[in-house]
Design a protein around this motif. Structure first.
Motif, PDB file in Angstrom:
ATOM      1  N   ALA A 145       0.814  -1.487  -0.248  1.00  0.00           N
ATOM      2  CA  ALA A 145       0.040   0.427  -0.013  1.00  0.00           C
ATOM      3  C   ALA A 145       0.746   1.388  -0.017  1.00  0.00           C
ATOM      4  O   ALA A 145       1.865   1.383   0.744  1.00  0.00           O
ATOM      5  CB  ALA A 145      -0.895  -0.265   0.980  1.00  0.00           C
ATOM      6  N   SER A 149      -4.148   5.304  -0.940  1.00  0.00           N
ATOM      7  CA  SER A 149      -4.491   4.320  -0.012  1.00  0.00           C
ATOM      8  C   SER A 149      -4.285   3.484   1.741  1.00  0.00           C
ATOM      9  O   SER A 149      -5.157   3.491   2.039  1.00  0.00           O
ATOM     10  CB  SER A 149      -4.499   2.860  -1.511  1.00  0.00           C
ATOM     11  N   SER A 153      -7.180   4.366   3.757  1.00  0.00           N
ATOM     12  CA  SER A 153      -7.600   3.447   5.110  1.00  0.00           C
ATOM     13  C   SER A 153      -6.554   3.159   6.726  1.00  0.00           C
ATOM     14  O   SER A 153      -7.540   2.905   7.524  1.00  0.00           O
ATOM     15  CB  SER A 153      -6.004   2.600   4.055  1.00  0.00           C
ATOM     16  N   ASP A 215      -8.042   3.451  -6.040  1.00  0.00           N
ATOM     17  CA  ASP A 215      -8.078   3.382  -4.478  1.00  0.00           C
ATOM     18  C   ASP A 215      -9.244   3.398  -4.010  1.00  0.00           C
ATOM     19  O   ASP A 215      -9.249   2.664  -2.233  1.00  0.00           O
ATOM     20  CB  ASP A 215      -7.687   5.248  -4.269  1.00  0.00           C
ATOM     21  N   VAL A 218      -9.729  -0.286  -2.873  1.00  0.00           N
ATOM     22  CA  VAL A 218      -9.105  -0.704  -1.820  1.00  0.00           C
ATOM     23  C   VAL A 218      -9.019  -0.153  -1.120  1.00  0.00           C
ATOM     24  O   VAL A 218      -9.461  -0.954   0.787  1.00  0.00           O
ATOM     25  CB  VAL A 218      -7.615  -0.333  -2.259  1.00  0.00           C
ATOM     26  N   VAL A 219      -9.969   0.345  -0.094  1.00  0.00           N
ATOM     27  CA  VAL A 219     -10.056   1.561   1.114  1.00  0.00           C
ATOM     28  C   VAL A 219     -11.247   0.836   1.653  1.00  0.00           C
ATOM     29  O   VAL A 219     -11.113   0.524   2.902  1.00  0.00           O
ATOM     30  CB  VAL A 219     -10.349   2.899   0.785  1.00  0.00           C
TER      31      VAL A 219
END
Length: 291
Positions: A145, A149, A153, A215, A218-219
């Protein structure tokens, strides 16, 4: 405001108001079992038929076990956070206030993790860990990461905990040492959230549509695994409950889902303003009861 100016402000704030958990928290007084480990309303079974059947002693024990589970999940993610931040600032200009703030944040997180670990032990809980799958996924995430991102997170994990703990630290039903732990974390984590928001916005400046889509997804996936790992299934057995029934009622508990959604309203507003609340991402947030 530039990222340097924000970082300098955070450094100044840290110097003015930081805590040492080893002296601020009352570690010596034995646990008073007349207290909860969290505000009962935040318990995964609060409002269910099972909760109504439990004795007050069982209810308090469950909140203590769940509080320890949340703390253990916090430790797990704080270790991921530290590694991502260290990797991000590797070989950068150490005279930059942002570099110095990054190290300050890591130092804070080290103290927080030790504080959470000691708090969980004092609550009489075992070492709760996410599932093996989630641990291995976290190992991959912390390794690969980068940029927005990573910081978005970090923000999600910190924001969810922040809202919970603001309730717990004011609640006189909660054990005094837990309230102190929560107060320390809320005060110091507010600076971390400010930095994570600024870094997310900075890294996204000029980002393409495709990059934002990736992004966002993924988050949201990371958020799903963080939130669904907060309450370890073993807490029910350790509180003397029927695990199968507890899991079934917790899964259907609308009270808990509503608390989670309300706690994330500001977070979702920020993610939307940053272009990170896409349709695929929203699906994962809904699955995690964050929206």
């Amino acid at each position: 405001m530039t990222s340097q100016a924000v970082a300098q402000r955070l450094l100044d704030s840290s110097q003015a108001l930081s805590y040492d958990p080893t002296t601020e928290v009352d570690w010596d007084t034995p646990l008073d079992e007349a207290h909860h480990g969290m505000s009962p309303e935040w318990c995964s079974l609060y409002g269910t038929a099972y909760w109504a059947e439990m004795t007050p002693e069982q209810q308090r024990e469950l909140t203590r076990q769940e509080s320890a589970s949340v703390a253990s999940t916090g430790i797990w993610f704080e270790m991921i956070l530290q590694q991502m931040v260290l990797r991000d600032f590797y070989a950068k200009d150490p005279t930059d206030p942002a570099f110095q703030w990054a190290l300050t944040e890591i130092a804070d997180e080290c103290r927080h993790s030790i504080m959470f670990a000691r708090g969980a032990a004092k609550l009489g809980a075992p070492a709760y860990r996410p599932s093996r799958l989630v641990v291995e996924l976290g190992r991959i995430f912390k390794t690969v990461a980068t940029g927005e991102s990573a910081y978005a997170s970090i923000l999600v994990a910190e924001e969810v905990l922040d809202v919970m703990q603001r309730d717990w630290m004011r609640d006189e039903r909660v054990a005094p040492f837990v309230r102190t732990i929560n107060n320390i974390h809320v005060v110091e984590e507010s600076r971390h959230m400010k930095f994570a928001r600024e870094e997310t916005k900075e890294r996204l400046r000029g980002a393409s549509w495709l990059r934002r889509q990736v992004d966002a997804l993924v988050v949201s996936i990371v958020s799903y695994f963080i939130v669904t790992s907060m309450v370890n299934p073993k807490v029910y057995a350790n509180a003397g409950l029927d695990t199968k029934r507890a899991l079934r009622e917790a899964k259907a508990n609308q009270q808990y889902k509503s608390m989670m959604r309300s706690s994330c309203a500001g977070l979702m507003e920020f993610l939307n303003s940053a272009g990170l609340l896409t349709k695929p991402a929203t699906w994962f947030y809904q699955r995690a009861n964050l929206i």
